[in-house]
Design an enzyme around this catalytic site. Structure first.
Site, PDB file in Angstrom:
ATOM      1  N   PHE A  68      26.442  33.811 -21.544  1.00 34.31           N
ATOM      2  CA  PHE A  68      24.827  34.184 -21.035  1.00 34.31           C
ATOM      3  C   PHE A  68      24.675  34.154 -19.705  1.00 34.31           C
ATOM      4  CE2 PHE A  68      22.123  33.226 -25.236  1.00 34.31           C
ATOM      5  CZ  PHE A  68      23.008  34.353 -26.123  1.00 34.31           C
ATOM      6  N   CYS A 123      28.947  29.899 -21.851  1.00 38.71           N
ATOM      7  CA  CYS A 123      30.291  29.859 -22.446  1.00 38.71           C
ATOM      8  C   CYS A 123      31.212  30.007 -21.388  1.00 38.71           C
ATOM      9  CB  CYS A 123      30.167  30.838 -23.485  1.00 38.71           C
ATOM     10  SG  CYS A 123      28.795  30.871 -24.839  1.00 38.71           S
ATOM     11  N   HIS A 155      38.309  36.516 -24.517  1.00 44.03           N
ATOM     12  CA  HIS A 155      36.951  35.651 -24.726  1.00 44.03           C
ATOM     13  C   HIS A 155      36.419  36.101 -26.452  1.00 44.03           C
ATOM     14  CE1 HIS A 155      33.377  33.553 -24.281  1.00 44.03           C
ATOM     15  NE2 HIS A 155      32.532  34.388 -24.742  1.00 44.03           N
TER      16      HIS A 155
END
Lengths: 403, 266
Positions: free
Chosen positions: A384, A162, A292
């Site tokens: 991740f 991401c 985020h």
């Protein structure tokens, strides 16, 4: 760092095709999330699906790239005169002097998922029509875009989950600073597939309702899809008063856990501090932060602590994932474009769906759009594997200096 | 023409018939014949037991070559920026996910899912090495090695920092193997630094070129070079093994390749 100019940019997500629709949705505080009816997926969740992706037809010469991800890429490239802008840039600099750096997390994996349903009963082999290189391989979207845009410069896909399409800005900056290229198409494309829908579900990170970042009751993400692009140039072809510049970049690793952030957001803090430092800015000079803000309990809590530690608790911020969903490998680029719109229109977009803001997180979370001077913004992208990237953008003023 | 210069401080190598850099260098220098044998992947001792059990071939490969390169360089892996280049990530894990999603029970294992990200090796590396600097993960299909080399070299040159470059590829099981035939695991790691040190092994200077990529006369090494993206590095590794100055062209994109001038420092 020397500022780089976003001379053209565009975004396509569930809130709109191109900038006009995207801006209108942001102004109207309209979410694009809806109950999941994607493919044969049987999950009780909301998603941000872009309509009409599969009606997109790839050119005859590029059929080997035909998959949802590249259809979405083409749909995105067609908006806002982006393709023409890139062609003009290539005429100016030379086709070999324009790079292509795109982020994705799952590329065209949906094609492989579908091919596995049609294995030969006797041999187990995949259908002849399945094209690994053009669809499944992570490079496929940059390969496709490079050919569709008729470019011959260096190219790569950045594939760090991401944070992918935030980190493409860093790769392009280094390539330009080293002198290998004069301009770059950067961006991100990620499309819906079963791997991410069932995968995030397996981690119990998917919300049943439209995601509620920074809310006390936040209970997971809503997965979305998007294609967002920017043409980055060392020297802009045209310089308007509201040309947006990339001023700072920070990158770090958590070195903590594969799928959970460090609880205090140590890595996030390092990325934000480095972004400020490379931009030569003080924390109080940031007018808005696009968080985020995925909407999972642990992500938002770690990010909130990190933001409070670096920027203090006075900076207005929001996560636009309540509108667009979490577009994973496209999130960094999509949110960079939203930041560019925020700068050009003095608009701090509200975080949608959230009601009861978690006061322990120390962020001035915007529940309604706010108008006011927006000269410098920060955008966070974390992924991740503990991959963190923060970007700082600003407006330019005549003469090409950042404001 | 833009020239990117860096000093090689340490090398790690693991591939078919290539068990580490010193023994592999003997074969690559032509001192004894190259005999391909299945790549042997060690258990990643640096990871906590719980994490160790969850790792696939690409993570074992990356950790093995990464630690070999940093230990030969005498540099702490915790302080190094890293660049990971891979064409396909963990092929076995990907196959298992696709198989589950095509079945009547689509329930995935959480570990399978988080190992499916292309940056899984980078994530496990940062945990095992305690490395908090930036980690960049690139893919460019068969051009992945050169894409990683350029990403690492631009970071060395522009940010004046040492970078660990890791290029790793592993096979897919069938039925994906028939569509993407990578025969075995191959990994290489290079610690690249901006300044020459007493311990520097060699100097690399890279430029973009339209010259064709060099091939290797030995048919077995050429087979590895042409079939495993990370093994596109072999012509350059042979020059490093021979410690002779020279120029080599390595495979990259359709119209551009990367020319590397190699000169030994000691």
């Amino acid at each position: 760092m020397t500022p780089l100019f976003l001379t053209h940019f565009t975004a396509t997500s569930c809130i709109g095709r191109g900038l006009e629709e995207t801006l209108a949705a942001l102004k109207a505080q309209r979410t694009g999330l809806a109950a999941c009816a994607f493919e044969t997926v049987n999950l009780d969740t909301h998603i941000g699906e872009v309509s009409g992706v599969d009606s997109e037809r790839l050119p005859a010469g590029l059929q080997e790239f035909d998959c949802r991800n590249n259809r979405l890429a083409q749909l995105g490239l067609r908006q806002d005169g982006f393709t023409e802008a890139v062609r003009n840039s290539a005429r100016r600099w030379g086709r070999q002097r324009v790079g292509v750096f795109l982020g994705t997390s799952t590329s065209g994996i949906l094609e492989t998922e579908l091919a596995y349903r049609h294995r030969d009963p006797a041999t187990g082999s995949l259908p002849d029509s399945f094209q690994y290189r053009g669809t499944h391989n992570a490079f496929s979207v940059a390969d496709f875009a490079r050919q569709a845009l008729d470019l011959e410069g260096p190219a790569a896909v950045v594939c760090s989950a991401c944070s992918s399409s935030a980190k493409v800005f860093a790769s392009a900056r280094r390539m330009m600073a080293a002198g290998l290229i004069d301009a770059a198409v950067v961006g991100g494309v990620d499309s819906l597939c079963l791997t991410t829908l069932y995968g995030f579900h397996s981690l119990q990170l998917v919300s049943r309702t439209p995601c509620r970042p920074f809310d006390t009751g936040r209970d997971g993400i809503s997965i979305g899809e998007a294609a967002a692009f920017a043409l980055l140039e060392r020297v802009p072809t045209t310089l308007e008063d509201d040309t947006v510049a990339l001023l700072g970049i920070g990158e770090s690793s958590d070195a903590y856990h594969m799928s959970s952030p460090h609880p205090d957001g140590h890595g996030a803090q390092a990325a934000m501090l480095q972004a400020l430092e490379t931009a030569g800015l003080q924390p109080q000079e940031i007018d808005y932060i696009n968080l985020h803000g995925t909407g999972t309990p642990s992500n938002d809590s770690a990010e909130g602590r990190a933001v409070a530690a670096v920027l203090g608790s006075k900076v207005p911020g929001s996560s636009t994932k309540g509108a667009t969903g979490h577009t994973l490998g496209a999130a960094g680029a999509l949110e960079a474009v939203i930041c560019a719109l925020a700068l050009q229109h003095d608009l701090m977009p509200a975080g949608l769906n959230s009601r009861d803001i978690d006061q322990t997180l120390g962020v001035q979370y915007l529940l309604e759009n706010r108008r006011g001077r927006v000269a410098r913004v920060m955008s966070n992208s974390f992924g991740f594997g503990g991959s963190n990237c923060s970007l700082v953008f600003g407006r330019t003023r005549p003469g090409g200096r950042s404001e | 023409m833009t020239r990117l210069t860096a000093y090689v401080e340490g090398i790690g190598l693991l591939g078919p018939g290539l068990n580490d850099w010193p023994s592999g260098a003997v074969l690559l220098a032509g001192a004894s014949p190259y005999v391909p044998q299945a790549t042997v992947l060690p258990t990643p001792a640096a990871l906590p037991p719980a994490e160790r059990r969850r790792t696939g071939a690409i993570v074992k490969l990356a950790l093995a070559v990464g630690f070999e390169a940093t230990s030969r360089a005498g540099m702490s892996p915790a302080t190094l920026h890293s660049v990971f280049a891979s064409s396909g990530g963990d092929g076995h894990n990907c196959h298992e996910i696709c198989q589950t999603l095509a079945s009547n029970d689509r329930q995935l294992s959480p570990t399978r899912f988080h190992n499916s990200v292309h940056n899984a090796a980078a994530g496990y590396w940062s945990i095992a090495a305690g490395a908090t600097p930036s980690s960049n993960v690139v893919c460019a299909y068969d051009a992945s090695f050169s894409a990683g080399l350029l990403e690492a070299l631009t970071q060395v040159v522009v940010d004046r920092t040492a970078v660990l470059l890791l290029a790793c590829d592993v096979s897919y099981p069938e039925p994906l193997h028939a569509k993407r035939s990578i025969p075995d695991a191959f990994g290489v790691a290079l610690v690249l630094a901006p300044e020459r040190r007493e311990s520097s092994l060699a100097c690399l200077t890279a430029t973009l070129t339209d010259a064709p990529a060099d091939r290797i006369a030995d048919p077995l090494l050429e087979a590895a070079r042409s079939s495993i993206p990370a093994a596109r590095s072999l012509p350059m590794l042979r020059m490093l093994a021979r410690r002779e100055p020279g120029r080599v062209v390595i495979d990259y994109l359709d119209v551009q390749r990367v020319a590397v001038e190699v000169s030994a420092c000691r």
